[in-house]
Scaffold this motif. Structure first.
Motif, PDB file in Angstrom:
ATOM      1  N   HIS A 223     -16.095 -11.365   1.055  1.00  0.00           N
ATOM      2  CA  HIS A 223     -15.008 -10.675   1.748  1.00  0.00           C
ATOM      3  C   HIS A 223     -14.202  -9.927   0.691  1.00  0.00           C
ATOM      4  N   LEU A 224     -14.380  -8.620   0.648  1.00  0.00           N
ATOM      5  CA  LEU A 224     -13.756  -7.787  -0.377  1.00  0.00           C
ATOM      6  C   LEU A 224     -12.624  -6.961   0.218  1.00  0.00           C
ATOM      7  N   THR A 225     -11.475  -7.036  -0.413  1.00  0.00           N
ATOM      8  CA  THR A 225     -10.343  -6.183  -0.065  1.00  0.00           C
ATOM      9  C   THR A 225     -10.088  -5.253  -1.231  1.00  0.00           C
ATOM     10  N   ILE A 226     -10.079  -3.952  -0.952  1.00  0.00           N
ATOM     11  CA  ILE A 226      -9.855  -2.979  -2.014  1.00  0.00           C
ATOM     12  C   ILE A 226      -8.801  -1.998  -1.502  1.00  0.00           C
ATOM     13  N   THR A 227      -7.700  -1.874  -2.239  1.00  0.00           N
ATOM     14  CA  THR A 227      -6.548  -1.196  -1.657  1.00  0.00           C
ATOM     15  C   THR A 227      -5.623  -0.602  -2.705  1.00  0.00           C
ATOM     16  N   THR A 228      -4.747   0.257  -2.236  1.00  0.00           N
ATOM     17  CA  THR A 228      -3.607   0.742  -3.000  1.00  0.00           C
ATOM     18  C   THR A 228      -2.371   0.040  -2.455  1.00  0.00           C
ATOM     19  N   ALA A 229      -1.299   0.005  -3.213  1.00  0.00           N
ATOM     20  CA  ALA A 229      -0.052  -0.618  -2.758  1.00  0.00           C
ATOM     21  C   ALA A 229       0.484   0.102  -1.531  1.00  0.00           C
ATOM     22  N   GLY A 230       1.408  -0.557  -0.832  1.00  0.00           N
ATOM     23  CA  GLY A 230       1.968   0.016   0.377  1.00  0.00           C
ATOM     24  C   GLY A 230       3.480   0.166   0.301  1.00  0.00           C
ATOM     25  N   MET A 231       4.039   0.710   1.369  1.00  0.00           N
ATOM     26  CA  MET A 231       5.475   0.973   1.440  1.00  0.00           C
ATOM     27  C   MET A 231       6.221  -0.075   2.249  1.00  0.00           C
ATOM     28  N   SER A 232       5.599  -1.220   2.440  1.00  0.00           N
ATOM     29  CA  SER A 232       6.261  -2.335   3.091  1.00  0.00           C
ATOM     30  C   SER A 232       5.732  -3.629   2.493  1.00  0.00           C
ATOM     31  N   THR A 233       6.634  -4.524   2.164  1.00  0.00           N
ATOM     32  CA  THR A 233       6.220  -5.826   1.646  1.00  0.00           C
ATOM     33  C   THR A 233       6.087  -6.848   2.775  1.00  0.00           C
ATOM     34  N   ALA A 234       6.380  -6.421   4.016  1.00  0.00           N
ATOM     35  CA  ALA A 234       6.285  -7.312   5.167  1.00  0.00           C
ATOM     36  C   ALA A 234       4.930  -7.183   5.838  1.00  0.00           C
ATOM     37  N   VAL A 235       3.868  -7.167   5.039  1.00  0.00           N
ATOM     38  CA  VAL A 235       2.506  -7.049   5.553  1.00  0.00           C
ATOM     39  C   VAL A 235       1.633  -8.087   4.867  1.00  0.00           C
ATOM     40  N   PRO A 236       0.524  -8.491   5.493  1.00  0.00           N
ATOM     41  CA  PRO A 236      -0.330  -9.534   4.902  1.00  0.00           C
ATOM     42  C   PRO A 236      -0.917  -9.143   3.556  1.00  0.00           C
ATOM     43  N   CYS A 237      -1.129  -7.853   3.317  1.00  0.00           N
ATOM     44  CA  CYS A 237      -1.699  -7.432   2.031  1.00  0.00           C
ATOM     45  C   CYS A 237      -0.773  -7.790   0.880  1.00  0.00           C
ATOM     46  N   TYR A 238       0.522  -7.645   1.075  1.00  0.00           N
ATOM     47  CA  TYR A 238       1.463  -7.965  -0.006  1.00  0.00           C
ATOM     48  C   TYR A 238       1.447  -9.461  -0.305  1.00  0.00           C
ATOM     49  N   GLN A 239       1.310 -10.277   0.736  1.00  0.00           N
ATOM     50  CA  GLN A 239       1.225 -11.720   0.508  1.00  0.00           C
ATOM     51  C   GLN A 239      -0.043 -12.056  -0.270  1.00  0.00           C
TER      52      GLN A 239
END
Length: 346
Positions: A223-239
């Motif tokens: 299970h690979l997640t590949i991403t750039t940062a986002g403009m909200s820290t209230a999302v599962p990616c930030y956790q």
């Protein structure tokens, strides 16, 4: 141990290649784990996958279109880790992977290659490979990149049938398709490899949870997640980003999680406008993106103002922000507070 991937880790660890803290920690972890007796690094398998990328796959867009996919050092090191590490019973060590960096680094192309690797080289019976996103259009970006690779490779075309919506491996009984939360159903999946591109845009972890639960019957899932940062820290990616940071720092333990984040160091946050820091978030600098192009983006962002600056810092320097429209600099905030006098008694 020899080769460009191993050398990359050594060069980062020694300081020969300047990198941010998460990358330094990830390379140190790799070098330390080579001394462990409860883990196995299968160099032969790792080299086979590297050869698959560099001799079978080709670039399909931009200045490198039609050329063999010669992996950059950081890309080779990622592939080296994902396919080299195994448990004593021969199963894959890293079932979960998180890779984060600025835009225009070739991450979607790398992910498409990993998707095709999962379809052809993982030896998973009836492999199910998914490009996953909240919206089908986003999920199809990686799928279309993989499809173009097949159309440009006579070798891949012998083993894969690139349909408009499904890429099939007839002899192996496998398939690669796009998966999104707006599909009619997400039930009944049995993913062997699943890739979430730009996870920062997911408001919930619905898709990720479906993938995790569906992988339980597989022996060697990825299970690979590949991403750039986002403009909200209230999302599962930030956790997930925070958890990966804690694992790399040794604050949490997870032997089955591979994590590497290309970003500015915390000390660089206030000096983000200095180009000497930008390469930390852009590991493909000089190849898929140039310093000149990045400088132009920076100038435009500065001229437009606040929201454009936030966009630049988030997308081109891989810095997480808590809001998209305003960003008061620390120096400006402090200068205001110094002028505020405590109110006297009523």
């Amino acid at each position: 141990m020899t080769g460009p991937a191993h050398k990359y880790a050594q060069d980062v660890h020694s300081g020969k290649v300047e990198a941010c803290e998460p990358v330094r920690l990830a390379c140190a972890r790799y070098l330390q784990d080579l001394q462990r007796r409860d883990l196995i690094f299968n160099e032969k398998k790792a080299r086979q996958v590297l050869a698959f990328f560099e001799t079978i796959l080709v670039h399909t867009v931009g200045q490198y279109a039609g050329q063999p996919f010669k992996l950059l050092p950081w890309q080779a090191w990622v592939v080296w880790n994902l396919y080299g590490w195994h448990m004593p019973d021969g199963s894959r060590r890293f079932n979960t992977a998180y890779i984060s960096m600025a835009r225009k680094q070739g991450k979607t192309t790398l992910a498409a290659g990993i998707a095709l690797t999962g379809l052809l080289m993982d030896q998973e019976p009836a492999a199910e490979v998914y490009s996953a996103a909240t919206k089908r259009d986003q999920a199809r970006i990686l799928f279309e990149e993989a499809r173009r690779m097949i159309l440009r490779s006579s070798t891949l075309a012998k083993h894969l049938t690139p349909g408009r919506h499904v890429i099939e491996a007839p002899k192996l009984g496998g398939k690669l398709t796009a998966l999104s939360s707006d599909a009619s159903t997400l039930d009944g999946l049995n993913p062997s490899t699943a890739i979430i591109d730009e996870y920062h845009s997911h408001p919930t972890d619905e898709v990720a949870n479906v993938i995790r639960s569906g992988m339980q019957a597989r022996r060697n899932p990825l299970h690979l997640t590949i991403t750039t940062a986002g403009m909200s820290t209230a999302v599962p990616c930030y956790q997930l980003h925070k958890t990966c940071t804690e694992v790399l720092r040794g604050q949490k333990k997870d032997d089955h999680l591979f994590a590497v984040m290309y970003q500015l160091d915390e000390d660089d946050a206030e000096t983000w406008a200095d180009p000497k820091h930008w390469h930390k978030a852009n590991p493909s600098m000089g190849h898929t993106i140039t310093m000149e192009a990045l400088a132009k983006q920076y100038t435009q962002a500065k001229n437009i103002g606040r929201s454009a600056e936030i966009e630049f810092r988030t997308k081109h320097l891989n810095q997480w922000t808590s809001q998209a429209s305003t960003w008061i600099r620390d120096s400006e905030f402090m200068s205001c507070t110094e002028k505020i006098q405590p109110a006297g008694p009523c």
